[in-house]
Scaffold this active site. Structure first.
Site, PDB file in Angstrom:
ATOM      1  N   ASP A 125       0.580  -1.205  -0.214  1.00  0.00           N
ATOM      2  CA  ASP A 125      -0.510   0.222   0.302  1.00  0.00           C
ATOM      3  C   ASP A 125       1.222   1.335   0.472  1.00  0.00           C
ATOM      4  OD1 ASP A 125      -2.208   1.475  -0.147  1.00  0.00           O
ATOM      5  OD2 ASP A 125      -2.736   1.708   1.585  1.00  0.00           O
ATOM      6  N   HIS A 132      -3.115  14.174  -0.365  1.00  0.00           N
ATOM      7  CA  HIS A 132      -3.865  13.045   1.096  1.00  0.00           C
ATOM      8  C   HIS A 132      -2.600  13.119   2.539  1.00  0.00           C
ATOM      9  CE1 HIS A 132      -5.595   9.441   4.140  1.00  0.00           C
ATOM     10  NE2 HIS A 132      -4.156   9.126   3.203  1.00  0.00           N
ATOM     11  N   ARG A 141       0.650  16.504  12.920  1.00  0.00           N
ATOM     12  CA  ARG A 141       1.530  17.553  12.985  1.00  0.00           C
ATOM     13  C   ARG A 141       1.685  18.656  13.345  1.00  0.00           C
ATOM     14  NH1 ARG A 141       3.474  13.204  10.970  1.00  0.00           N
ATOM     15  NH2 ARG A 141       3.274  13.509   8.854  1.00  0.00           N
ATOM     16  N   GLU A 198     -10.719   4.262   2.363  1.00  0.00           N
ATOM     17  CA  GLU A 198      -9.957   5.252   1.720  1.00  0.00           C
ATOM     18  C   GLU A 198     -10.330   4.850  -0.001  1.00  0.00           C
ATOM     19  OE1 GLU A 198      -5.988   3.400   3.633  1.00  0.00           O
ATOM     20  OE2 GLU A 198      -6.054   5.517   4.991  1.00  0.00           O
ATOM     21  N   THR A 348      -4.572   6.344  -0.396  1.00  0.00           N
ATOM     22  CA  THR A 348      -5.554   7.457  -0.468  1.00  0.00           C
ATOM     23  C   THR A 348      -5.955   8.542  -1.608  1.00  0.00           C
ATOM     24  OG1 THR A 348      -6.004   7.104   1.556  1.00  0.00           O
ATOM     25  CG2 THR A 348      -7.889   8.925   0.815  1.00  0.00           C
TER      26      THR A 348
HETATM   27 CA    CA Z   1      -3.898   2.945   2.311  1.00  0.00          CA
END
Ligand code: CA
Length: 413
Positions: A125, A132, A141, A198, A348
């Site tokens: 992935d 995203h 953050r 997602e 995503t």
């Molecule tokens: Ca993912």
């Protein structure tokens, strides 16, 4: 290109003559086998092979009578090409073998049960959408440190779980796990309260590479059989507590949903487009000579139980910062080998506008704003909700669709 198929294909069909995606299906009388979608029909590839119609292409008899596309993919790109050309010809030729044998070799899609099309070996992935990564980074953050220093230098990824990849239509149960409530000093065990989808696309690897070798960005496309829609389910609260220092684990590996039709790379050629400019310039092994993004419209719908579905996201695959070819080159640069059936998910896909975000995490900004859906509203997903993703590419009167990936969420077991 062919113009006039002899069988009826509705004008806005996902499955035009330009598409011809592969899937695996069964009916009460047909064991799992490979099919090709055209209009509202499926071409039964096993039935045609049994009649000797691919004999001259040296396709072994059992290749299409399989519960996955792996055996067919293993035959290699020249065979994929030859089969595709033959199908296009037969769909347009009045007295073709397909026309003559249509009783036994074609059936309505509504009569078939679609199965997981690929036996997935390894699933990787990626995290390739700048929008995203920036959104998620800002949430956790702050805006100044949204992108980590490595992000613009390499396609970031982690190794996912193949065993829990399921086909569209298979419901999932809300996962349970360790959660760390805000302000608490120890975790609790319970059902995820931040279940999320997602929106992603997946590339299916159709050609193996050798251990110790790497694949260049130029060669990468030769290793990909096709693309599909992919919903990479996520439990944000489980993920948040577990992911430091080694990354995603139980917050991600409980399920990922794949659409049943794999669109061949050949069909995507007319929709190749330039991706975003990459600044700073990537290292030489990640540089691309040609434009290699794809202009594919993507939509997500949420249907609360007993309600109409509402569109919650509309975006495009062309915005991805890192292309599939770059992902593949990066994946193999250390000598890691690819195998037929491996799946590379894009990460995503989010656009720059709030209605183009590809997850509830971003749409609700981590629960800060509620999404209005007719009578209902949502931050994250609830039991009984159904998520449907849909994608298509269209230009110059050519339209190809990916069909859909649709999944209902059931209460925890
Ligand atoms: Ca993912």
């Amino acid at each position: 290109m062919p113009q006039s198929p002899w069988l009826p294909i509705p004008e806005k069909s996902d499955f035009s003559i330009y598409n011809l995606p592969y899937g695996v299906f069964s009916t009460p009388t047909r064991r799992p086998r490979v099919g090709v979608a055209i209009g509202e029909q499926i071409i039964d590839m096993a039935a045609l092979t049994a009649r000797g119609k691919f004999h001259d292409l040296k396709i072994p008899l059992q290749v299409f009578e399989q519960p996955s596309l792996n055996a067919f993919m293993s035959l290699g790109k020249p065979v994929w090409k030859a089969v595709r050309q033959r199908l296009i010809q037969w769909i347009c030729e009045e007295n073709s073998p397909l026309h003559q044998l249509q009783e036994e070799s074609m059936l309505p899609q509504s009569d078939a049960k679609m199965l997981l099309p690929v036996q997935v070996g390894d699933y990787t992935d990626f995290y390739a959408s700048e929008e995203h990564a920036t959104n998620v980074g800002s949430m956790f953050r702050g805006k100044e440190n949204a992108l980590m220093p490595n992000w613009k230098h390499m396609p970031i990824a982690y190794h996912g779980r193949a065993s829990s990849i399921i086909v569209s239509g298979t419901p999932i149960h809300r996962p349970k796990g360790q959660l760390m409530p805000t302000g608490a000093d120890r975790p609790v065990f319970g059902a995820s309260q931040k279940l999320d989808f997602e929106l992603e696309m997946a590339a299916v690897i159709g050609v193996s590479s050798e251990l110790g070798t790497s694949v260049t960005t130029e060669e990468a496309e030769n290793y990909i059989f096709g693309m599909a829609l992919f919903n990479d389910w996520s439990a944000r609260d489980i993920q948040k507590w577990e992911y430091v220092p080694l990354g995603p684990f139980l917050g991600k590996n409980f399920a990922s949903s794949l659409s049943p039709w794999i669109v061949p790379m050949e069909a995507l050629k007319p929709f190749v487009t330039e991706g975003p400019k990459q600044q700073p310039e990537p290292l030489p092994y990640l540089q691309k000579a040609n434009p290699r993004n794809y202009n594919i419209h993507l939509e997500v719908y949420l249907q609360p139980a007993m309600q109409e579905e509402v569109q919650i996201c509309r975006t495009n695959f062309k915005h991805m910062y890192w292309s599939i070819q770059q992902q593949l080159a990066h994946h193999t640069i250390n000598g890691c080998n690819l195998r037929v059936g491996d799946l590379l998910a894009s990460g995503t896909i989010s656009g720059s506008q709030p209605d183009s975000y590809g997850s509830m995490l971003e749409l609700s900004w981590n629960g800060e704003r509620r999404l209005q859906l007719g009578e209902a509203s949502r931050t994250f997903l609830e039991d009984g909700d159904t998520i449907r993703m849909y994608a298509y590419a269209e230009q110059d009167h050519k339209r190809i669709g990916f069909g859909e990936v649709k999944t209902k969420i059931l209460p925890p077991l």
